[in-house]
Design a protein around this motif. Structure first.
Motif, short mmCIF file in Angstrom:
data_model
loop_
_atom_site.label_atom_id
_atom_site.label_comp_id
_atom_site.label_asym_id
_atom_site.label_seq_id
_atom_site.Cartn_x
_atom_site.Cartn_y
_atom_site.Cartn_z
N CYS A 13 0.82 -1.21 0.00
CA CYS A 13 0.00 0.00 0.00
C CYS A 13 0.85 1.26 0.00
O CYS A 13 0.44 2.31 -0.52
N LEU A 14 2.05 1.19 0.59
CA LEU A 14 2.97 2.33 0.56
C LEU A 14 3.62 2.49 -0.81
O LEU A 14 3.87 3.61 -1.27
N LEU A 15 3.90 1.37 -1.46
CA LEU A 15 4.59 1.41 -2.76
C LEU A 15 3.67 1.86 -3.90
O LEU A 15 4.10 2.59 -4.80
N THR A 16 2.41 1.38 -3.88
CA THR A 16 1.49 1.70 -4.98
C THR A 16 0.15 2.17 -4.40
O THR A 16 -0.88 1.54 -4.63
N PRO A 17 0.15 3.26 -3.66
CA PRO A 17 -1.07 3.68 -2.98
C PRO A 17 -2.23 4.04 -3.90
O PRO A 17 -3.40 3.85 -3.53
N ASP A 18 -1.94 4.55 -5.07
CA ASP A 18 -2.99 5.05 -5.96
C ASP A 18 -3.41 4.05 -7.03
O ASP A 18 -4.29 4.34 -7.85
N HIS A 19 -2.78 2.87 -7.02
CA HIS A 19 -3.16 1.85 -8.00
C HIS A 19 -4.46 1.18 -7.53
O HIS A 19 -4.69 1.03 -6.32
N ILE A 20 -5.29 0.76 -8.48
CA ILE A 20 -6.54 0.10 -8.12
C ILE A 20 -6.23 -1.30 -7.59
O ILE A 20 -5.61 -2.12 -8.28
N ALA A 21 -6.67 -1.57 -6.37
CA ALA A 21 -6.44 -2.87 -5.75
C ALA A 21 -7.59 -3.83 -6.01
O ALA A 21 -7.37 -4.98 -6.42
N VAL A 22 -8.81 -3.37 -5.78
CA VAL A 22 -9.98 -4.24 -5.86
C VAL A 22 -11.11 -3.53 -6.59
O VAL A 22 -11.32 -2.32 -6.43
N VAL A 23 -11.82 -4.31 -7.42
CA VAL A 23 -12.99 -3.82 -8.14
C VAL A 23 -14.17 -4.71 -7.79
O VAL A 23 -14.03 -5.94 -7.78
N ASP A 24 -15.30 -4.11 -7.51
CA ASP A 24 -16.53 -4.88 -7.34
C ASP A 24 -17.07 -5.18 -8.73
O ASP A 24 -17.49 -4.27 -9.46
N GLY A 25 -17.07 -6.47 -9.11
CA GLY A 25 -17.45 -6.85 -10.46
C GLY A 25 -18.91 -6.59 -10.78
O GLY A 25 -19.29 -6.56 -11.96
N GLU A 26 -19.74 -6.41 -9.76
CA GLU A 26 -21.16 -6.17 -9.98
C GLU A 26 -21.46 -4.67 -10.10
O GLU A 26 -22.18 -4.24 -11.00
N THR A 27 -20.91 -3.88 -9.18
CA THR A 27 -21.23 -2.45 -9.15
C THR A 27 -20.20 -1.60 -9.90
O THR A 27 -20.48 -0.45 -10.26
N VAL A 200 -4.52 -8.16 -13.98
CA VAL A 200 -5.89 -8.00 -13.48
C VAL A 200 -6.55 -9.37 -13.54
O VAL A 200 -6.55 -10.03 -14.59
N THR A 201 -7.08 -9.82 -12.41
CA THR A 201 -7.71 -11.15 -12.39
C THR A 201 -9.11 -11.07 -11.82
O THR A 201 -9.36 -10.34 -10.86
N ALA A 223 1.67 -8.64 -5.96
CA ALA A 223 2.42 -8.06 -7.07
C ALA A 223 1.99 -6.63 -7.39
O ALA A 223 2.61 -5.98 -8.23
N GLY A 224 0.92 -6.16 -6.73
CA GLY A 224 0.46 -4.80 -6.99
C GLY A 224 -0.58 -4.70 -8.07
O GLY A 224 -0.87 -3.60 -8.56
N GLY A 225 -1.17 -5.84 -8.46
CA GLY A 225 -2.18 -5.84 -9.50
C GLY A 225 -3.58 -5.58 -8.97
O GLY A 225 -3.75 -5.07 -7.85
N THR A 226 -4.58 -5.95 -9.77
CA THR A 226 -5.97 -5.65 -9.45
C THR A 226 -6.80 -6.92 -9.43
O THR A 226 -6.69 -7.76 -10.33
N VAL A 227 -7.65 -7.07 -8.40
CA VAL A 227 -8.56 -8.20 -8.27
C VAL A 227 -9.99 -7.72 -8.48
O VAL A 227 -10.43 -6.79 -7.80
N VAL A 228 -10.69 -8.36 -9.42
CA VAL A 228 -12.09 -8.04 -9.67
C VAL A 228 -12.93 -9.11 -8.98
O VAL A 228 -12.89 -10.28 -9.38
N VAL A 229 -13.66 -8.75 -7.94
CA VAL A 229 -14.43 -9.71 -7.16
C VAL A 229 -15.83 -9.85 -7.77
O VAL A 229 -16.55 -8.87 -7.93
#
Length: 509
Positions: A13-27, A200-201, A223-229
């Motif tokens: 979170c300190l290294l990539t604070p502004d990167h998208i971590a999680v996306v709600d796949g429904e909303t 992105v997974t 790894a600093g990527g994005t998870v779509v739940v």
């Protein structure tokens, strides 16, 4: 030197604070690493006011939801243990698990509020809403930053997550995953699979299961990527989501892939951002491989279990085309051994039990030292109970469960080999092969078969089909046609129920 596990989530979170971590796949709601971490800290502070201390268990009853990560990392902050519950279980089964792990609180999604109240009636625990920190909206992140509860110093062997197995026999076991286990699976996967912040997974696998939580979700966050739940699988929605969210790597079970390739939209679908389609949880039928190969898409299989990872091998998708059915070679930071009954390594090409060793291996079974000692050796090797073989180039193939091996007329029959052949028949949608007690053969090779809609196939035709391609002793002597194969609560084929049904039906060829 004192061993410790770095708080990688805080560092990320300190290294990539502004990167998208999680996306709600429904909303479509998006949370950056800093936004999600602020929610984690706020939740940790609130859980602290409810008396949660180091070592306390926190149960979670929810469908796939962004809050899984909020509650997981809040547990890390407090030194507590997250116990995600399989909401597909019946009330008595959930009650048995709660009696075993004795959580102090249970976080509950509104969908399961009534079920939680029924559970609380027999268990001394506090029921808390999933949105316990709901007042921390995106508009008031600044207020959350003011709440800084002290982060508990984690011993590598401290329990972090406890996942209950969904076995078909006996009482479910709580698989204790320590901070060490979680860290090394994430790091090993990220490094070996070359995951980056650009990955992105989508997470369709249930997050109460190791596949949903540990296979790709945590490694991608590492790894600093994005998870779509995503809460529920739908073939058409999945095809649309993969492109809308610019996904790069996806893990689905074979049943999902079967539904995907059967979808009319699959024929015209293109996936410009996807570099890997990964299958896990069960052997993948040949038609799925063929469908992805025909579209020039990278497709491969993985192997793991709750007690180890669940990631243990890596195979380049290009190699998977030539090594169909192989899970690849061992990952960078774990070892694999194929052992005989005496614990000695078998020769190349021979079948042995898969043993695994590495930092990702589980800590223990909760309150079950005898069961732990049966599978976890003092030298660190985990005896998985699965059978495998290795070819001359060092690629591994999973043959099936050791307990599922059939001994018919003195010959060893590996059900997975027969199942692969059955699933290649165009009229067969799914199949499971079991050994049924038989006076003549000891065990009779028997098949439960689900036909494709609108197709017909007789027992004699199926036996003739098998006889033309596999050894006579492997050919099913009994066939049971079913509408669906019975499944366990985590979606695995329940072979014990198939055997019971066959014995009851007396369906002999």
């Amino acid at each position: 030197m004192v061993e410790y596990i770095v708080n990688w989530w805080e560092k990320r979170c300190l290294l990539t604070p502004d990167h998208i971590a999680v996306v709600d796949g429904e909303t479509g709601e998006r949370l950056t690493y800093s936004e999600l971490n602020a929610m984690v800290k706020r939740l940790a502070a609130k859980l602290g006011t409810h008396g949660i201390c180091r070592g306390d268990r926190i149960a979670l009853l929810a469908p796939n939801h962004v809050a899984y990560f909020e509650w997981l990392f809040a547990c890390r902050h407090l030194g507590a243990v997250l116990v995600p519950l399989n909401w597909r279980l019946a009330l008595p089964e959930l009650a048995s698990i709660l009696a075993d792990c004795t959580p102090k609180v249970i976080g509950v999604h509104s969908r399961f509020a009534l079920l939680a109240e029924e559970l609380r009636a027999s268990h001394a625990m506090e029921v808390l809403p999933l949105d316990l920190a709901e007042d921390l909206s995106l508009a008031c992140m600044a207020a959350a930053q003011d709440t800084q509860p002290g982060s508990a110093e984690a011993d590598p062997e401290d329990p972090f997550v406890m996942i209950y197995t969904g076995g078909t026999t006996g009482k479910p076991k709580g698989v204790v995953l320590s901070h060490r286990s979680i860290f090394w699976n994430a790091a090993n996967t990220a490094v070996t699979w070359n995951l980056t912040a650009k990955d992105v997974t989508p997470t369709y696998m249930p997050m109460f299961h190791t596949g949903g939580l540990n296979a790709l979700s945590l490694p991608v966050l590492h790894a600093g990527g994005t998870v779509v739940v995503v809460g529920q699988f739908d073939a058409e929605h999945t095809l649309e989501l993969l492109n809308r969210e610019k996904c790069t790597i996806a893990l689905l079970v074979p049943t999902m892939y079967h539904m995907l390739i059967q979808s009319p939209a699959f024929a015209d679908a293109v996936f410009p951002t996807m570099h890997t389609f990964l299958s896990g949880g069960a052997p993948c039928p040949l038609p799925v491989y063929q469908a992805f190969e025909a579209k020039g898409l990278s497709f491969k299989e993985g192997y793991g279990l709750t007690e180890a990872g669940p990631n243990n091998f890596y195979i380049d998708p290009q190699d998977a085309v030539h090594k169909r059915g192989s899970v690849g070679r061992p990952m960078l930071y774990n070892d694999v051994l194929l052992a005989d009954d005496e614990g000695c390594e078998v020769a190349t090409g021979e079948v042995g039990e898969v043993w695994l060793r590495g930092g990702h291996v589980f800590h223990s079974y909760w309150n079950r030292p005898e069961a732990t000692a049966e599978v976890l050796r003092p030298d660190g090797w985990l005896k998985t109970g699965d059978l495998g073989k290795r070819d001359t180039e060092g690629y591994y193939y999973i043959i099936g469960r050791k307990k599922d091996m059939i001994i018919s007329g003195g010959e060893n029959v590996y059900p997975l080999e027969v199942e692969h052949h059955l699933r290649q028949h165009p009229a067969i949608s799914d199949a499971a092969v079991v050994g049924v007690p038989d006076e003549k053969w000891g065990e009779a090779v028997s098949a439960a078969v689900v036909l494709e809609e609108g197709c017909s196939l007789t027992q004699d035709e199926l036996i003739a089909y098998c006889s033309a391609a596999i050894g006579r002793y492997k050919v099913p002597k009994r066939v049971l046609f079913m509408g669906d194969l019975p499944k366990t609560a985590v979606g695995k084929i329940d072979k014990s129920r198939i055997i019971a049904t066959m014995l009851q039906c007396g369906n002999e060829a």
